[in-house]
Design an enzyme around this catalytic site. Structure first.
Site, PDB file in Angstrom:
ATOM      1  N   ASP A 135     -10.622  -1.424  11.517  1.00 37.84           N
ATOM      2  CA  ASP A 135      -9.660  -1.368  12.298  1.00 37.84           C
ATOM      3  C   ASP A 135     -10.103  -1.759  13.643  1.00 37.84           C
ATOM      4  OD1 ASP A 135      -7.554  -0.774  14.198  1.00 37.84           O
ATOM      5  OD2 ASP A 135      -6.871   0.992  13.082  1.00 37.84           O
ATOM      6  N   LYS A 157       0.963   5.211   0.916  1.00 35.90           N
ATOM      7  CA  LYS A 157       0.181   6.397   1.131  1.00 35.90           C
ATOM      8  C   LYS A 157       0.127   7.526   0.415  1.00 35.90           C
ATOM      9  CE  LYS A 157      -1.746   7.010   4.070  1.00 35.90           C
ATOM     10  NZ  LYS A 157      -3.319   7.075   4.409  1.00 35.90           N
ATOM     11  N   ASN A 189      -2.682   3.023  12.317  1.00 34.33           N
ATOM     12  CA  ASN A 189      -1.779   3.970  12.708  1.00 34.33           C
ATOM     13  C   ASN A 189      -0.493   3.786  13.387  1.00 34.33           C
ATOM     14  OD1 ASN A 189      -4.520   5.580  13.612  1.00 34.33           O
ATOM     15  ND2 ASN A 189      -3.323   6.486  12.095  1.00 34.33           N
ATOM     16  N   GLU A 228      -8.135   3.200  -2.380  1.00 38.15           N
ATOM     17  CA  GLU A 228      -8.477   3.284  -0.967  1.00 38.15           C
ATOM     18  C   GLU A 228      -8.700   4.937  -0.826  1.00 38.15           C
ATOM     19  OE1 GLU A 228      -6.100   1.559   2.196  1.00 38.15           O
ATOM     20  OE2 GLU A 228      -6.477   3.177   3.639  1.00 38.15           O
ATOM     21  N   ASP A 247      -3.672   5.163  -1.360  1.00 41.49           N
ATOM     22  CA  ASP A 247      -4.457   5.741  -0.495  1.00 41.49           C
ATOM     23  C   ASP A 247      -4.295   7.166  -0.355  1.00 41.49           C
ATOM     24  OD1 ASP A 247      -6.389   6.467   1.454  1.00 41.49           O
ATOM     25  OD2 ASP A 247      -5.400   5.246   3.172  1.00 41.49           O
ATOM     26  N   HIS A 281      -7.265  -0.984   8.948  1.00 40.69           N
ATOM     27  CA  HIS A 281      -6.567   0.345   8.670  1.00 40.69           C
ATOM     28  C   HIS A 281      -5.477   0.205   9.745  1.00 40.69           C
ATOM     29  CE1 HIS A 281      -6.543   3.810  11.234  1.00 40.69           C
ATOM     30  NE2 HIS A 281      -6.209   4.549  10.136  1.00 40.69           N
ATOM     31  N   ASN A 337      -6.469   9.326   0.999  1.00 43.67           N
ATOM     32  CA  ASN A 337      -7.294  10.069   2.104  1.00 43.67           C
ATOM     33  C   ASN A 337      -8.090  10.991   1.607  1.00 43.67           C
ATOM     34  OD1 ASN A 337      -4.541   9.038   4.294  1.00 43.67           O
ATOM     35  ND2 ASN A 337      -6.546   8.735   4.710  1.00 43.67           N
ATOM     36  N   ASN A 370     -11.199   3.762   5.217  1.00 47.77           N
ATOM     37  CA  ASN A 370     -11.335   3.811   6.662  1.00 47.77           C
ATOM     38  C   ASN A 370     -12.005   5.193   6.912  1.00 47.77           C
ATOM     39  OD1 ASN A 370      -8.177   4.318   5.857  1.00 47.77           O
ATOM     40  ND2 ASN A 370      -8.598   5.855   7.411  1.00 47.77           N
ATOM     41  N   LYS A 393       0.847  -1.287   0.111  1.00 46.37           N
ATOM     42  CA  LYS A 393       0.011  -0.014   0.117  1.00 46.37           C
ATOM     43  C   LYS A 393       0.970   1.174  -0.004  1.00 46.37           C
ATOM     44  CE  LYS A 393      -2.865   2.572   3.368  1.00 46.37           C
ATOM     45  NZ  LYS A 393      -4.153   2.645   4.238  1.00 46.37           N
TER      46      LYS A 393
HETATM   47  O1  GKR Z   1       0.075   7.273   9.506  1.00 44.20           O
HETATM   48  O2  GKR Z   1      -0.113   9.269   8.360  1.00 44.20           O
HETATM   49  C1  GKR Z   1      -0.657   8.069   8.385  1.00 44.20           C
HETATM   50  C2  GKR Z   1      -1.801   7.583   7.733  1.00 44.20           C
HETATM   51  O3  GKR Z   1      -2.274   8.433   6.934  1.00 44.20           O
HETATM   52  C3  GKR Z   1      -2.949   7.141   8.965  1.00 44.20           C
HETATM   53  O4  GKR Z   1      -3.218   8.278   9.905  1.00 44.20           O
HETATM   54  C4  GKR Z   1      -4.306   7.145   8.201  1.00 44.20           C
HETATM   55  O5  GKR Z   1      -5.183   7.005   9.207  1.00 44.20           O
HETATM   56  O6  GKR Z   1      -3.218   4.787   7.743  1.00 44.20           O
HETATM   57  C5  GKR Z   1      -4.354   5.442   7.602  1.00 44.20           C
HETATM   58  C6  GKR Z   1      -5.187   5.374   6.559  1.00 44.20           C
HETATM   59  O7  GKR Z   1      -5.145   4.291   5.701  1.00 44.20           O
HETATM   60  O8  GKR Z   1      -5.988   6.297   6.235  1.00 44.20           O
HETATM   61 MG    MG Z   2      -7.009   5.074   4.490  1.00 42.53          MG
END
Ligand code: GKR
Ligand code: MG
Length: 443
Positions: free
Chosen positions: A311, A205, A339, A258, A233, A337, A235, A287, A203
């Site tokens: 999660d 981010k 953190n 995602e 992902d 999900h 977000n 999530n 995955k």
């Molecule tokens: O750790 O920065 C991070 C992630 O962006 C996390 O805060 C997210 O909540 O992993 C998470 C997600 O899948 O959105």
């Molecule tokens: Mg996510």
């Protein structure tokens, strides 16, 4: 008689901190430390039960408030106790979420950590692992997890005390502290973690660079690992139109998307994701738009989600497995999900994942960024991209008190321990402000 079950004699709530890398995400850049709250329960049989939740004073306080409800209670009443504590917070969590909070800010995380500690105690009393106390019980002995890759900021542009290296003789322990902003960097990270942990799923981010560059990075990953299971992902950083433009035609690379987009122009995130799904034919994970049962009901009615990332920290362990059962019955895929976390949470994920029926997707875990910083003497190991769940009673963990006290001492120098990714980000872009519709580096 309930009194044949041991009773809870003490509870400790311990805020802890560990080192993190400058991981970039839509919220900014992770600071040099991440924080968690751990719960340690002891029972009248002399057993110790452990649970872990995100950091911050709100969750710490919610944990402490539960103490009078727990002390003196038989551990066999775990379900009733969890419901009581959960009931106290549900309304305020709905209000917090409605105000735009992230799930790691919700008090339900405190409930889940307490539930984990209670199940740990009950499992030790009964001589069974926690997985056997959840939903349909053990479904598998090994749980697949994914390589959770991030773009990483250049820590040398900040005066913050990020580590430059962590102990261990694998290249990953050096690489994870270095800046990574190009597809080549991401591939280099992926190769290192595949070599170290044997992952088969990835995955990335997103929500950091312009969307085209993030798509290039996942395409580069796919070229290096043909046929691998890959997701991206951002977000919800992209508009529906951008998300469709970026993801249409990427079905050869993306196993699913995602949270590619979110609420816009008066339409809810669930409505917009349903449109994305219809327009691209891609499976969608979240999530962000199905984070509790009421949201999940609307998401399902709209056909907005294929993979709820339930999660256990914000669904409770029981709730996460209940979601996995529902997914199995309704033709959806369960996933989780994560953190940043320590090894108590790693075990919580593993036991829930081992009890999830059907074919869950590989679970998220940030562990590759933290591995080496354990709070127990026997943290689970990721091997061949999997976590093995043994028959050891409870969560199967033995607290390492020296490590816990050190992580608590580190926390004490950090203030209230609330996560603030904007603060570190401002060293990269002065005056930087969070914008939920813009990738972090696009200003
Ligand atoms: O750790 O920065 C991070 C992630 O962006 C996390 O805060 C997210 O909540 O992993 C998470 C997600 O899948 O959105
Ligand atoms: Mg996510």
């Amino acid at each position: 008689m309930l009194h044949s079950s041991p009773t809870i004699v003490s509870m400790r709530v311990i805020p802890v901190a560990g080192h993190d890398s400058m991981l970039l995400n839509i919220g900014g850049a992770h600071g040099p430390f991440f924080t968690r709250n751990i719960v340690v329960l002891t029972d009248s049989a002399g057993h110790t039960g452990l649970g872990e939740a995100p950091g911050g004073a709100v969750i710490e306080k919610a944990m402490c408030q539960a103490e009078p409800l727990l002390i003196g209670q038989p551990i066999a009443r775990v379900k009733r106790l969890v419901q009581q504590i959960h009931g106290h917070h549900q309304q305020s969590d709905f209000a917090t979420l409605g105000g735009g909070a992230w799930t790691f800010q919700l008090k339900v995380n405190a409930v889940a950590a307490i539930e984990a500690a209670l199940l740990d105690l009950l499992g030790q009393h009964l001589g069974v692992p926690v997985v056997d106390l959840l939903g349909p019980g053990r479904q598998r002995d090994e749980v697949e997890v994914l390589a959770y890759l991030f773009f990483v900021g250049d820590r040398t542009r900040t005066p913050l005390p990020y580590l430059a290296h962590s102990p261990g003789n694998h290249d990953w322990y050096r690489l994870r502290h270095q800046s990574a902003l190009t597809p080549d960097d991401i591939v280099r990270h992926a190769q290192a973690v595949v070599d170290r942990y044997g992952f088969r799923a990835f995955k990335l981010k997103g929500g950091v660079l312009p969307g085209e560059q993030e798509i290039q990075a996942v395409r580069a990953l796919s070229a290096c690992f043909p046929g691998a299971h890959i997701t991206l992902d951002p977000n919800g950083a992209w508009s529906l139109c951008e998300a469709i433009g970026l993801c249409r035609g990427q079905r050869d690379v993306l196993a699913y998307a995602e949270d590619p987009c979110g609420a816009e122009e008066g339409y809810s995130g669930r409505e917009v994701m349903a449109e994305f799904r219809r327009a691209t034919g891609l499976r969608v994970a979240t999530n962000m738009i199905a984070t509790n049962w009421r949201e999940m009901a609307h998401a399902t009615l709209l056909g907005a989600v294929d993979i709820p990332l339930a999660d256990p920290h914000f669904w409770t362990l029981d709730g996460a497995v209940r979601m996995a059962q529902l997914c199995d019955d309704w033709g959806l895929s369960w996933g989780s999900h994560s953190n940043n976390h320590f090894d108590i949470s790693l075990s919580m994920f593993a036991h829930v994942g081992a009890a999830a029926p059907g074919r869950p997707t590989a679970l998220d875990t940030h562990w590759i960024w933290q591995e080496g910083q354990h709070l127990t003497r026997n943290p689970l190991q990721i091997s061949q991209g999997r976590l093995a769940v043994t028959d050891a009673p409870g969560l199967g963990l033995e607290p390492d008190w020296e490590r816990i006290e050190a992580a608590n001492a580190l926390h004490r120098i950090l203030g209230d321990g609330a996560r603030d990714d904007a603060a570190a980000m401002r060293f990269l872009i002065p005056g930087w402000q969070f914008d939920r519709r813009k990738p972090a580096m696009v200003r």
